[in-house]
Motif scaffolding. Structure first.
Motif: not given
Length: 316
Positions: A217-222, A225-230
């Motif tokens: 969630r923290t990475a998403t709020v920052r 990119p979605r692919w990078y988070i995955l």
């Protein structure tokens, strides 16, 4: 250094204990099967003198503990005995069959993982979407189909009906890579389709759980990119269960995919075991058991090491 030596000594002791137990169990179980090895091999017309000579030549006239200790003494020097059927050294027979099963195992495992992991990650990131529901139903359907049924369907579609691929037989790599792949495609597809559902369901479930964690969630709020988070934050911690299941699957396939090897007429370990057990070829069965047990122990050691790489918290 002392910690490393202690860990290595424990693994060596574990390996020795496993090999002793499984080979002993294999010997006992084969001897408990109905029938006499001498009659099985020589035939029902064998005379009592021929049976006695056969038993004396192979040590079957001695007690079971003595038979096992004699075999164990030879195994410690690298001699796993001689097949009572082919009169060929067991080590030579295993080395001759192992490349076939090993190639099938590695290719089937890589193909199933290459298809299951990305599909599961995408489906989990789009939970309850049409893509997710269709893949989940397809995985459930494949999970309910036996491997031999998948093999028969592939034989008919890609072999009999279209004539694209040979339906049985084997071509070693020495005959050329192209020829080898023509014979390996159908059995690898049958195995990969059978293993795909379990890998897909496992990875999807773990990814869905990981997406609910605080660091994602923290990475998403920052705004990453979605692919990078995955790829960077989700896939790695979601791979622990996959590593364990993949290792167990590798060992199981290496133990001999009897159904697939029999269906496609492949000269692998599975076919060798299928011939050896009914024929009570005790030295060959013990050799296969040793090979499989050794593979499982080594794979488990690799899995334990990979845990620390995937999750640094486990290094302590």
């Amino acid at each position: 250094m002392s910690r490393v030596l202690t860990s290595l000594s424990r693994r060596a002791a574990h390996l020795l204990a496993v090999l002793l137990l499984v080979t002993m169990a294999g010997t006992v179980l084969v001897n408990l099967m109905p029938g006499d090895p001498a009659i099985t091999i020589l035939g029902p017309t064998a005379t009592p003198e021929q049976i006695a000579a056969f038993n004396a030549a192979h040590g079957y006239d001695q007690s079971l503990p003595v038979q096992y200790l004699q075999w164990l003494g030879g195994a410690l020097t690298g001699d796993l005995g001689t097949s009572v059927h082919s009169d060929k050294p067991v080590v030579d027979a295993l080395l001759e069959r192992l490349p076939v099963t090993l190639e099938l195992t590695v290719l089937a495992l890589l193909l199933s993982l290459a298809a299951a992991v990305p599909m599961a990650v995408v489906a989990a990131s789009r939970e309850n979407s049409v893509f997710d529901r269709v893949l989940s139903k397809a995985a459930s359907g494949l999970l309910s189909i036996p491997t031999f049924v998948l093999g028969v369907v592939l034989v008919y579609v890609l072999g009999v009906a279209s004539g694209l691929l040979p339906v049985a037989g084997w071509a070693p790599l020495s005959a050329g890579l192209g020829e080898n792949l023509r014979y390996v495609v159908l059995p690898v597809l049958a195995l990969a389709l059978a293993e795909f559902p379990s890998f897909y369901r496992l990875v999807r479930s773990d990814v869905v759980s990981t997406l609910q964690t605080d660091f994602v969630r923290t990475a998403t709020v920052r705004g990453l990119p979605r692919w990078y988070i995955l790829v960077r934050h989700v896939l790695r911690p979601s791979s622990l269960s996959l590593v364990t299941v993949g290792a167990v699957t590798f060992g199981r396939l290496l133990a001999g995919s009897i159904v697939v090897e029999s269906l496609f007429g492949l000269p692998g370990l599975g076919n060798l075991a299928l011939q050896s057990v009914p024929g009570k070829d005790i030295p060959m069965i013990q050799g296969i058991v040793v090979l499989v047990a050794l593979a499982y122990v080594l794979i488990n050691a690799v899995v334990d090491t990979s845990y620390a790489i995937l999750d640094p918290r486990m290094r302590t």
